[in-house]
Structures are given as C-alpha cells and as structure tokens.
Design a protein around this motif. Structure first.
Motif, PDB file in Angstrom:
ATOM      1  N   GLU A 130       0.885  -1.149   0.098  1.00 17.85           N
ATOM      2  CA  GLU A 130      -0.030   0.012   0.168  1.00 17.85           C
ATOM      3  C   GLU A 130       0.948   1.203  -0.022  1.00 17.85           C
ATOM      4  O   GLU A 130       1.806   1.419   0.612  1.00 17.85           O
ATOM      5  CB  GLU A 130      -0.868  -0.079   1.496  1.00 17.85           C
ATOM      6  N   LYS A 132       0.788   5.792   0.772  1.00 18.16           N
ATOM      7  CA  LYS A 132       0.100   6.720   1.081  1.00 18.16           C
ATOM      8  C   LYS A 132       0.800   8.095   0.842  1.00 18.16           C
ATOM      9  O   LYS A 132       1.892   8.016   1.119  1.00 18.16           O
ATOM     10  CB  LYS A 132      -0.345   6.788   2.437  1.00 18.16           C
ATOM     11  N   ASP A 211       0.084   0.166  16.933  1.00 15.97           N
ATOM     12  CA  ASP A 211      -0.806   0.844  16.125  1.00 15.97           C
ATOM     13  C   ASP A 211      -0.378   2.537  16.527  1.00 15.97           C
ATOM     14  O   ASP A 211      -0.996   3.124  17.328  1.00 15.97           O
ATOM     15  CB  ASP A 211      -2.380   0.742  16.630  1.00 15.97           C
ATOM     16  N   TRP A 215       2.619   3.497  11.374  1.00 16.24           N
ATOM     17  CA  TRP A 215       1.961   2.191  10.855  1.00 16.24           C
ATOM     18  C   TRP A 215       0.630   2.235  10.733  1.00 16.24           C
ATOM     19  O   TRP A 215       0.050   1.867   9.903  1.00 16.24           O
ATOM     20  CB  TRP A 215       2.332   1.139  12.025  1.00 16.24           C
ATOM     21  N   ASP A 216       0.128   3.375  11.373  1.00 17.97           N
ATOM     22  CA  ASP A 216      -1.353   3.613  11.535  1.00 17.97           C
ATOM     23  C   ASP A 216      -1.811   4.373  10.087  1.00 17.97           C
ATOM     24  O   ASP A 216      -3.278   4.340  10.124  1.00 17.97           O
ATOM     25  CB  ASP A 216      -1.735   4.253  12.829  1.00 17.97           C
ATOM     26  N   PHE A 218      -1.793   3.051   7.594  1.00 14.44           N
ATOM     27  CA  PHE A 218      -1.732   1.905   6.567  1.00 14.44           C
ATOM     28  C   PHE A 218      -2.908   0.924   7.113  1.00 14.44           C
ATOM     29  O   PHE A 218      -2.890   0.699   8.295  1.00 14.44           O
ATOM     30  CB  PHE A 218      -0.776   0.978   6.116  1.00 14.44           C
ATOM     31  N   ASP A 219      -3.667   0.171   6.289  1.00 11.84           N
ATOM     32  CA  ASP A 219      -4.731  -0.779   6.865  1.00 11.84           C
ATOM     33  C   ASP A 219      -3.860  -2.125   6.799  1.00 11.84           C
ATOM     34  O   ASP A 219      -4.249  -3.158   6.304  1.00 11.84           O
ATOM     35  CB  ASP A 219      -5.601  -1.038   5.890  1.00 11.84           C
ATOM     36  N   LYS A 221      -3.942  -4.932   8.906  1.00 10.60           N
ATOM     37  CA  LYS A 221      -4.788  -6.063   9.319  1.00 10.60           C
ATOM     38  C   LYS A 221      -5.271  -6.523   8.176  1.00 10.60           C
ATOM     39  O   LYS A 221      -5.317  -8.078   7.852  1.00 10.60           O
ATOM     40  CB  LYS A 221      -5.651  -5.837  10.227  1.00 10.60           C
ATOM     41  N   ASN A 222      -5.456  -5.821   7.063  1.00 14.72           N
ATOM     42  CA  ASN A 222      -6.169  -6.326   5.892  1.00 14.72           C
ATOM     43  C   ASN A 222      -5.013  -6.403   4.782  1.00 14.72           C
ATOM     44  O   ASN A 222      -5.562  -6.620   3.438  1.00 14.72           O
ATOM     45  CB  ASN A 222      -7.185  -5.372   5.436  1.00 14.72           C
ATOM     46  N   ASN A 223      -3.832  -6.261   5.010  1.00 17.05           N
ATOM     47  CA  ASN A 223      -2.781  -6.393   4.155  1.00 17.05           C
ATOM     48  C   ASN A 223      -2.042  -7.713   4.074  1.00 17.05           C
ATOM     49  O   ASN A 223      -1.504  -8.225   3.376  1.00 17.05           O
ATOM     50  CB  ASN A 223      -1.853  -5.419   4.335  1.00 17.05           C
TER      51      ASN A 223
END
Length: 223
Positions: A130, A132, A211, A215-216, A218-219, A221-223
C-alpha cells in the motif's frame, strides 16, 4: 518488563520482541529478552536489531538449538518483515541482490563490489502492499520483505541503496540522520516459519506492529 509469549512448548519459545530491547545481553548491560524470560536454557537461533520489534523464536534445549541453527544455515527459516519506506519502488515487487560489508567500528554496513574484502551476498524479496501520500514525508509505502539471507543491517542497507529508505532509520535514511531527535525505525518482524524440531510440521507465527505512526497510516490487518 513483560514480554508477550506467542507460543511455548518443551522445545521452542516464540515471543514478541519489543523495540529497543536487545535480544541478548550486550555491552550496555540493559535488560535483554533472554534475561527477562529467565528460562533454564535459551538458545539464540536468530537475531533482530535492537531498534526492531516483532516475532522471534528461541530454543529451549541444545538439541533444538542445533536443529534450528542448521535450518538457518540451510535458509529454511522463513522470515517476513513489514516495512514503511519513504518513496515508492518503481516495481510493485522485486528482488534485491547486493554484496554487503560490515563496518565494525561504526556499527553499520555498506554495499560493496562482489570482490571486495569481507563482502557477503545479501538477498531479499519485496512486495508493495500500500502507498499513502503524507504532508510531512511525501509518499510512504508499506512493504512486505522476505529475507533470504541474514546479513548485518541487511534490510536497512539494501532498501536505502535501492532508493527507498526506511522511515525513522537514523543510520541509513538521510532525512532522519539529519534529525536531532531519535525516531523509532519502521521495521517489524511480522512472520516466522520453520519446521518444528520434534514433529517436523511447518510452524508459522506472526506479530503485528504497534498501532502508531507511521504504521497507523496503513490498513495493516487487511494487507
């Protein structure tokens, strides 16, 4: 200090190493993981740099230590990391192959030519999970890194040399070398896999980063 135990049996102890805590005793005499855990026997199978957090495995007896050490030498110990880097690789996945030399006097490593004295091959694979855009640091990218070799500061050196240094790295990211204040490097030991020394089945364990920034962004847990 409490150390999170992810798994334990008669042969292995899998823990979550907090950042800034040494995985074994060093010249600083600060509290280290092995001393805190205080088991009758603990063998250091692999290492994590002091600033790095995440999953680690220790051997609880000499037989297990010998078995896992051979697995490491044969490159059968699977190690996967999550990393936040500044910038974004041109390719969404790739392999980095370099030769590294450890600079012992300053506790750093550098990329050198293959034939250089003390050069050791370093191999890793990466995948972009991901990206950002941020106001202060521009584009930040979450990478998955699979370590194929275990060289000193390998991930930090190779990613920096490739043009996407790790966020918060005070040694290899020029943006953070210039900062006076200390920053927590965004490198986390996410997954480790190996054959169990007794039943020989594949065992895999994971640990998620704290968290907190970056790190926060990005998502995870879903990566």
């Amino acid at each position: 200090m409490d150390i999170k135990i992810i798994f334990e049996d008669k042969d292995i102890l899998v823990v979550e190493k907090p950042p800034k805590v040494p995985c074994q005793s060093d010249k600083t005499s600060d509290d280290d993981i092995m001393s805190i855990l205080n088991r009758p026997y603990l063998g250091l199978v692999h290492r994590l740099d002091r600033p790095v957090g995440g999953v680690m495995v220790y051997a609880k007896n000499e037989k297990t230590n010998s078995f896992l050490s051979k697995e490491v030498s044969a490159r059968r110990l699977y190690k996967e990391y999550l990393v936040v880097v500044c910038g974004k690789p041109k390719n969404n996945e790739g392999e980095l192959r370099d030769y590294l030399k450890k600079l012992r006097t300053i506790n750093m490593s550098k990329v050198v030519d293959k034939g250089a004295n003390g050069a050791k091959e370093a191999i890793l694979e990466y995948e972009v999970l991901e990206s950002k855009d941020t106001e202060e640091y521009g584009t930040l990218t979450l990478l998955k890194v699979i370590l194929k070799t275990g060289r000193h500061h390998q991930i930090r050196v190779q990613l920096s040399n490739a043009g996407f240094p790790i966020w918060g790295d005070n040694k290899y990211n020029k943006t953070f070398v210039k900062k006076k204040e200390w920053t927590q490097i965004s490198l986390w030991s996410y997954k480790i896999g190996f054959n169990h020394p007794t039943n020989k089945t594949n065992s895999t364990f994971i640990s998620l980063p704290y968290d907190e920034y970056p790190w926060d962004v990005f998502d995870i847990k879903n990566n």
